[in-house]
Design a protein around this motif. Structure first.
Motif, PDB file in Angstrom:
ATOM      1  N   SER A  41       0.829  -1.214   0.000  1.00 14.30           N
ATOM      2  CA  SER A  41       0.000   0.000   0.000  1.00 14.30           C
ATOM      3  C   SER A  41       0.859   1.258   0.000  1.00 14.30           C
ATOM      4  CB  SER A  41      -0.925   0.009   1.222  1.00 14.30           C
ATOM      5  OG  SER A  41      -1.843  -1.066   1.181  1.00 14.30           O
ATOM      6  N   PHE A  42       1.907   1.228   0.801  1.00 10.46           N
ATOM      7  CA  PHE A  42       2.795   2.379   0.883  1.00 10.46           C
ATOM      8  C   PHE A  42       3.454   2.640  -0.471  1.00 10.46           C
ATOM      9  CE2 PHE A  42       6.999   4.235   1.636  1.00 10.46           C
ATOM     10  CZ  PHE A  42       6.676   5.336   2.414  1.00 10.46           C
ATOM     11  N   THR A  43       3.978   1.577  -1.079  1.00 11.50           N
ATOM     12  CA  THR A  43       4.646   1.710  -2.371  1.00 11.50           C
ATOM     13  C   THR A  43       3.688   2.235  -3.433  1.00 11.50           C
ATOM     14  OG1 THR A  43       6.162  -0.106  -1.838  1.00 11.50           O
ATOM     15  CG2 THR A  43       5.897   0.454  -4.163  1.00 11.50           C
ATOM     16  N   GLU A  44       2.491   1.677  -3.464  1.00 16.99           N
ATOM     17  CA  GLU A  44       1.490   2.106  -4.440  1.00 16.99           C
ATOM     18  C   GLU A  44       1.162   3.582  -4.277  1.00 16.99           C
ATOM     19  OE1 GLU A  44      -3.209   1.167  -5.521  1.00 16.99           O
ATOM     20  OE2 GLU A  44      -2.049  -0.257  -4.303  1.00 16.99           O
ATOM     21  N   ASN A  68      11.617 -12.815   5.922  1.00 16.21           N
ATOM     22  CA  ASN A  68      10.329 -12.697   5.248  1.00 16.21           C
ATOM     23  C   ASN A  68      10.097 -11.271   4.742  1.00 16.21           C
ATOM     24  OD1 ASN A  68       9.622 -15.386   5.608  1.00 16.21           O
ATOM     25  ND2 ASN A  68       8.587 -15.022   7.560  1.00 16.21           N
ATOM     26  N   ARG A  69      10.466 -10.303   5.551  1.00 17.04           N
ATOM     27  CA  ARG A  69      10.261  -8.919   5.147  1.00 17.04           C
ATOM     28  C   ARG A  69      11.210  -8.529   4.007  1.00 17.04           C
ATOM     29  NH1 ARG A  69       8.595  -5.533  10.648  1.00 17.04           N
ATOM     30  NH2 ARG A  69       6.818  -6.886  11.139  1.00 17.04           N
ATOM     31  N   VAL A  70      12.435  -9.019   4.080  1.00 17.34           N
ATOM     32  CA  VAL A  70      13.378  -8.769   2.989  1.00 17.34           C
ATOM     33  C   VAL A  70      12.856  -9.390   1.690  1.00 17.34           C
ATOM     34  CG1 VAL A  70      15.653  -9.396   2.094  1.00 17.34           C
ATOM     35  CG2 VAL A  70      15.437  -8.467   4.401  1.00 17.34           C
ATOM     36  N   SER A  71      12.289 -10.585   1.796  1.00 17.54           N
ATOM     37  CA  SER A  71      11.730 -11.248   0.620  1.00 17.54           C
ATOM     38  C   SER A  71      10.617 -10.419  -0.001  1.00 17.54           C
ATOM     39  CB  SER A  71      11.201 -12.639   1.007  1.00 17.54           C
ATOM     40  OG  SER A  71      10.617 -13.285  -0.101  1.00 17.54           O
ATOM     41  N   THR A  72       9.767  -9.841   0.849  1.00 21.99           N
ATOM     42  CA  THR A  72       8.694  -8.973   0.357  1.00 21.99           C
ATOM     43  C   THR A  72       9.263  -7.786  -0.406  1.00 21.99           C
ATOM     44  OG1 THR A  72       7.187  -9.569   2.160  1.00 21.99           O
ATOM     45  CG2 THR A  72       6.806  -7.455   1.070  1.00 21.99           C
ATOM     46  N   LEU A  73      10.314  -7.170   0.135  1.00 18.50           N
ATOM     47  CA  LEU A  73      10.911  -6.006  -0.515  1.00 18.50           C
ATOM     48  C   LEU A  73      11.626  -6.388  -1.808  1.00 18.50           C
ATOM     49  CD1 LEU A  73      12.275  -3.955   2.522  1.00 18.50           C
ATOM     50  CD2 LEU A  73      10.056  -3.838   1.383  1.00 18.50           C
ATOM     51  N   THR A  79       9.911  -6.232  -9.467  1.00 22.11           N
ATOM     52  CA  THR A  79       8.868  -5.649 -10.324  1.00 22.11           C
ATOM     53  C   THR A  79       9.169  -4.197 -10.677  1.00 22.11           C
ATOM     54  OG1 THR A  79       7.565  -5.060  -8.353  1.00 22.11           O
ATOM     55  CG2 THR A  79       7.077  -7.179  -9.421  1.00 22.11           C
ATOM     56  N   GLY A  80      10.314  -3.703 -10.204  1.00 24.53           N
ATOM     57  CA  GLY A  80      10.713  -2.345 -10.536  1.00 24.53           C
ATOM     58  C   GLY A  80      10.002  -1.263  -9.757  1.00 24.53           C
ATOM     59  N   ASP A 104      24.388 -12.427   1.327  1.00 23.00           N
ATOM     60  CA  ASP A 104      24.054 -13.628   0.552  1.00 23.00           C
ATOM     61  C   ASP A 104      22.840 -13.451  -0.346  1.00 23.00           C
ATOM     62  OD1 ASP A 104      26.160 -15.060   1.631  1.00 23.00           O
ATOM     63  OD2 ASP A 104      24.965 -15.831   3.307  1.00 23.00           O
ATOM     64  N   LYS A 105      21.822 -12.722   0.126  1.00 22.66           N
ATOM     65  CA  LYS A 105      20.547 -12.666  -0.588  1.00 22.66           C
ATOM     66  C   LYS A 105      20.216 -11.301  -1.198  1.00 22.66           C
ATOM     67  CE  LYS A 105      19.613 -16.944   0.278  1.00 22.66           C
ATOM     68  NZ  LYS A 105      19.644 -17.948  -0.820  1.00 22.66           N
ATOM     69  N   ILE A 106      20.647 -10.225  -0.548  1.00 25.02           N
ATOM     70  CA  ILE A 106      20.288  -8.898  -1.055  1.00 25.02           C
ATOM     71  C   ILE A 106      21.371  -8.335  -1.960  1.00 25.02           C
ATOM     72  CG2 ILE A 106      19.517  -6.581  -0.459  1.00 25.02           C
ATOM     73  CD1 ILE A 106      18.676  -7.552   2.234  1.00 25.02           C
ATOM     74  N   ARG A 107      22.631  -8.495  -1.562  1.00 22.99           N
ATOM     75  CA  ARG A 107      23.707  -7.841  -2.294  1.00 22.99           C
ATOM     76  C   ARG A 107      23.813  -8.267  -3.763  1.00 22.99           C
ATOM     77  NH1 ARG A 107      24.509  -3.247  -1.954  1.00 22.99           N
ATOM     78  NH2 ARG A 107      23.548  -3.669  -3.938  1.00 22.99           N
ATOM     79  N   PRO A 108      23.526  -9.522  -4.099  1.00 17.34           N
ATOM     80  CA  PRO A 108      23.574  -9.887  -5.527  1.00 17.34           C
ATOM     81  C   PRO A 108      22.517  -9.193  -6.381  1.00 17.34           C
ATOM     82  CG  PRO A 108      23.758 -11.841  -4.131  1.00 17.34           C
ATOM     83  CD  PRO A 108      23.347 -10.710  -3.248  1.00 17.34           C
ATOM     84  N   GLU A 109      21.500  -8.599  -5.749  1.00 19.21           N
ATOM     85  CA  GLU A 109      20.429  -7.942  -6.486  1.00 19.21           C
ATOM     86  C   GLU A 109      20.837  -6.524  -6.895  1.00 19.21           C
ATOM     87  OE1 GLU A 109      17.642  -9.421  -7.267  1.00 19.21           O
ATOM     88  OE2 GLU A 109      17.646 -11.184  -5.944  1.00 19.21           O
ATOM     89  N   GLU A 110      20.171  -6.011  -7.926  1.00 22.10           N
ATOM     90  CA  GLU A 110      20.388  -4.634  -8.367  1.00 22.10           C
ATOM     91  C   GLU A 110      19.519  -3.722  -7.509  1.00 22.10           C
ATOM     92  OE1 GLU A 110      22.468  -3.349 -10.600  1.00 22.10           O
ATOM     93  OE2 GLU A 110      23.362  -5.319 -10.991  1.00 22.10           O
ATOM     94  N   VAL A 111      19.977  -3.462  -6.296  1.00 20.58           N
ATOM     95  CA  VAL A 111      19.227  -2.616  -5.370  1.00 20.58           C
ATOM     96  C   VAL A 111      20.214  -1.850  -4.504  1.00 20.58           C
ATOM     97  CG1 VAL A 111      19.047  -4.464  -3.652  1.00 20.58           C
ATOM     98  CG2 VAL A 111      17.398  -2.580  -3.624  1.00 20.58           C
ATOM     99  N   PHE A 112      19.860  -0.610  -4.186  1.00 21.20           N
ATOM    100  CA  PHE A 112      20.698   0.255  -3.367  1.00 21.20           C
ATOM    101  C   PHE A 112      20.336   0.024  -1.901  1.00 21.20           C
ATOM    102  CE2 PHE A 112      22.091   4.235  -1.448  1.00 21.20           C
ATOM    103  CZ  PHE A 112      23.272   4.512  -2.123  1.00 21.20           C
TER     104      PHE A 112
END
Length: 271
Positions: A41-44, A68-73, A79-80, A104-112
């Motif tokens: 909702s916040f993102t939308e 779980n919360r990291v997975s949600t983000l 989805t950009g 291990d899980k976040i750093r490989p992603e294209e995210v700041f």
């Protein structure tokens, strides 16, 4: 307590008044089981206002809740919809598994990755710069924990006692540690700094330039000058460390910095 769309709208209005680059959502207490709905909702809402959302997760959360919360983000990243994830600092020696999960899980992603509430000095040693130490987990930027002085200066209009100033901490960019200013004064050591705050000044001249009179608390001006010095030199040091990161040599960078080497302890996280 559930967070409604009206609450989210208030967050937006308050932050928009400050002309911030992001509109952030604070960390949600671990007892709140509606994080997914709130984050969506916040993102939308933020995107509908053509703003950039920044959602924070507390590093001190229970391991399963944190993941779980990291997975949600990360779903929102994929989805950009978001491009930055906010993290609230907690001691990595206490919540080591959450920090390893970042790598291990976040750093490989294209995210700041933006981490807030970072204490200047690493509590385990009381000397090393926490921001520079946390680079090993791939965190991109930091904001330090604000500690404001109290209005306790009953002698406003008189110069702050020199001995009081000498106990103030100053960032030493060589080893990346904090030391009492007396280390430079008592040993007749050069400041060896060309930042806009220090350039051309001896330790005595630095004290003379920033020894304030009309202050909210003793040493206010002197402390502010040292923090600006830290900002300029830390910025330059981060530029250098990024070169090591790009070359895959961050481990060597840590070995070359006395403060990082003495504060760092072996963990499973890869560099």
């Amino acid at each position: 307590t559930p967070i409604s769309k009206k609450d989210i709208h208030r967050f937006i209005m308050l932050q928009r008044a400050g002309e911030l680059d992001f509109i952030s959502m604070p960390s949600i207490p671990s007892t709140n089981t509606e994080f997914d709905r709130i984050a969506d909702s916040f993102t939308e809402e933020i995107l509908s206002e053509n703003e950039e959302p920044l959602i924070y997760v507390d590093m001190g959360l229970d391991q399963d809740i944190f993941r779980n919360r990291v997975s949600t983000l990360l779903d929102l990243v994929h989805t950009g919809q978001i491009h930055t994830i906010g993290l609230i600092y907690r001691s990595w020696t206490k919540y080591e598994q959450n920090y390893e999960y970042i790598w291990d899980k976040i750093r490989p992603e294209e995210v700041f990755l933006q981490m807030s509430e970072v204490p200047r000095e690493f509590a385990h040693t009381r000397t090393t710069s926490t921001m520079h130490l946390l680079q090993k987990f791939g965190i991109d930027s930091f904001s330090v924990r604000l500690v404001t002085g109290r209005n306790t200066n009953k002698d406003a209009g008189t110069e702050t006692n020199l001995n009081h100033l000498l106990t103030k901490r100053r960032f030493d960019p060589g080893p990346l540690v904090f030391r009492n200013f007396s280390d430079w004064m008592n040993h007749n050591a050069s400041l060896e700094c060309d930042c806009p705050i220090c350039t051309g000044k001896t330790p005595e001249e630095f004290v003379g330039a920033y020894r304030g009179r009309y202050e909210n608390y003793p040493g206010e001006t002197f402390l502010a000058a040292n923090k600006l010095h830290e900002y300029y030199r830390s910025t330059e040091e981060f530029k250098l460390s990024r070169c090591y990161i790009v070359d895959g040599e961050l481990k060597d960078y840590f070995k070359n910095k006395d403060g990082l080497r003495s504060s760092d302890r072996p963990i499973q996280t890869r560099f």
